[in-house]
Motif scaffolding. Structure first.
Motif, PDB file in Angstrom:
ATOM      1  N   GLU A 171       0.832  -1.194   0.000  1.00 29.84           N
ATOM      2  CA  GLU A 171       0.000   0.000   0.000  1.00 29.84           C
ATOM      3  C   GLU A 171       0.876   1.257   0.000  1.00 29.84           C
ATOM      4  N   LEU A 172       1.977   1.196   0.721  1.00 27.94           N
ATOM      5  CA  LEU A 172       2.889   2.335   0.766  1.00 27.94           C
ATOM      6  C   LEU A 172       3.472   2.619  -0.622  1.00 27.94           C
ATOM      7  N   LYS A 173       3.853   1.579  -1.326  1.00 34.25           N
ATOM      8  CA  LYS A 173       4.377   1.753  -2.694  1.00 34.25           C
ATOM      9  C   LYS A 173       3.317   2.372  -3.603  1.00 34.25           C
ATOM     10  N   ASP A 174       2.064   1.922  -3.484  1.00 30.07           N
ATOM     11  CA  ASP A 174       0.967   2.504  -4.269  1.00 30.07           C
ATOM     12  C   ASP A 174       0.796   3.984  -3.935  1.00 30.07           C
ATOM     13  N   LEU A 175       0.809   4.295  -2.651  1.00 27.64           N
ATOM     14  CA  LEU A 175       0.642   5.675  -2.209  1.00 27.64           C
ATOM     15  C   LEU A 175       1.740   6.565  -2.780  1.00 27.64           C
ATOM     16  N   LYS A 197       9.657  11.529   2.321  1.00 21.30           N
ATOM     17  CA  LYS A 197       9.475  10.981   3.673  1.00 21.30           C
ATOM     18  C   LYS A 197       8.975   9.541   3.591  1.00 21.30           C
ATOM     19  N   LEU A 198       7.974   9.308   2.751  1.00 16.49           N
ATOM     20  CA  LEU A 198       7.401   7.963   2.622  1.00 16.49           C
ATOM     21  C   LEU A 198       8.401   7.001   1.999  1.00 16.49           C
ATOM     22  N   GLU A 199       9.203   7.472   1.050  1.00 17.65           N
ATOM     23  CA  GLU A 199      10.229   6.625   0.447  1.00 17.65           C
ATOM     24  C   GLU A 199      11.273   6.219   1.486  1.00 17.65           C
ATOM     25  N   TYR A 200      11.564   7.109   2.418  1.00 13.96           N
ATOM     26  CA  TYR A 200      12.492   6.780   3.499  1.00 13.96           C
ATOM     27  C   TYR A 200      11.930   5.614   4.316  1.00 13.96           C
ATOM     28  N   TYR A 201      10.656   5.701   4.690  1.00 12.58           N
ATOM     29  CA  TYR A 201      10.013   4.614   5.430  1.00 12.58           C
ATOM     30  C   TYR A 201      10.043   3.325   4.612  1.00 12.58           C
ATOM     31  N   ASP A 202       9.765   3.437   3.324  1.00 13.73           N
ATOM     32  CA  ASP A 202       9.729   2.263   2.462  1.00 13.73           C
ATOM     33  C   ASP A 202      11.119   1.628   2.357  1.00 13.73           C
ATOM     34  N   HIS A 203      12.124   2.437   2.245  1.00 13.55           N
ATOM     35  CA  HIS A 203      13.492   1.937   2.070  1.00 13.55           C
ATOM     36  C   HIS A 203      14.070   1.347   3.346  1.00 13.55           C
TER      37      HIS A 203
END
Length: 81
Positions: free
Chosen positions: A42-46, A72-78
């Protein structure tokens, strides 16, 4: 995973993630909640939706806000564990 978001970030996600899952939508509209629980897919979709919106919006200030949120979200994803 749990992500900390301020009220403006939650507002941007709610407005520009057109296919937000119901369980996340309820977290976004809860004013007292400071975090959102989200699955990695879901994070990748967002991130994809926000990036697309960022690249196509006419407002430089909105594009900057969306870009900052994406980073910011990419940091969480990575760096998720």
């Amino acid at each position: 995973m749990r992500i900390e978001l301020d009220s403006r970030e939650k507002e941007l996600i709610h407005k520009y993630w057109y296919v937000v899952p119901k369980n996340i939508k309820s977290q976004l509209v809860n004013k007292r909640r400071k975090t959102v629980d989200i699955e990695p897919d879901e994070l990748k979709d967002l991130i994809g939706y926000l990036s697309l919106e960022c690249n196509h919006c006419n407002s430089n200030s909105l594009a900057f806000e969306l870009d900052e949120l994406c980073e910011k979200l990419e940091y969480y994803d990575h760096y998720r564990h």
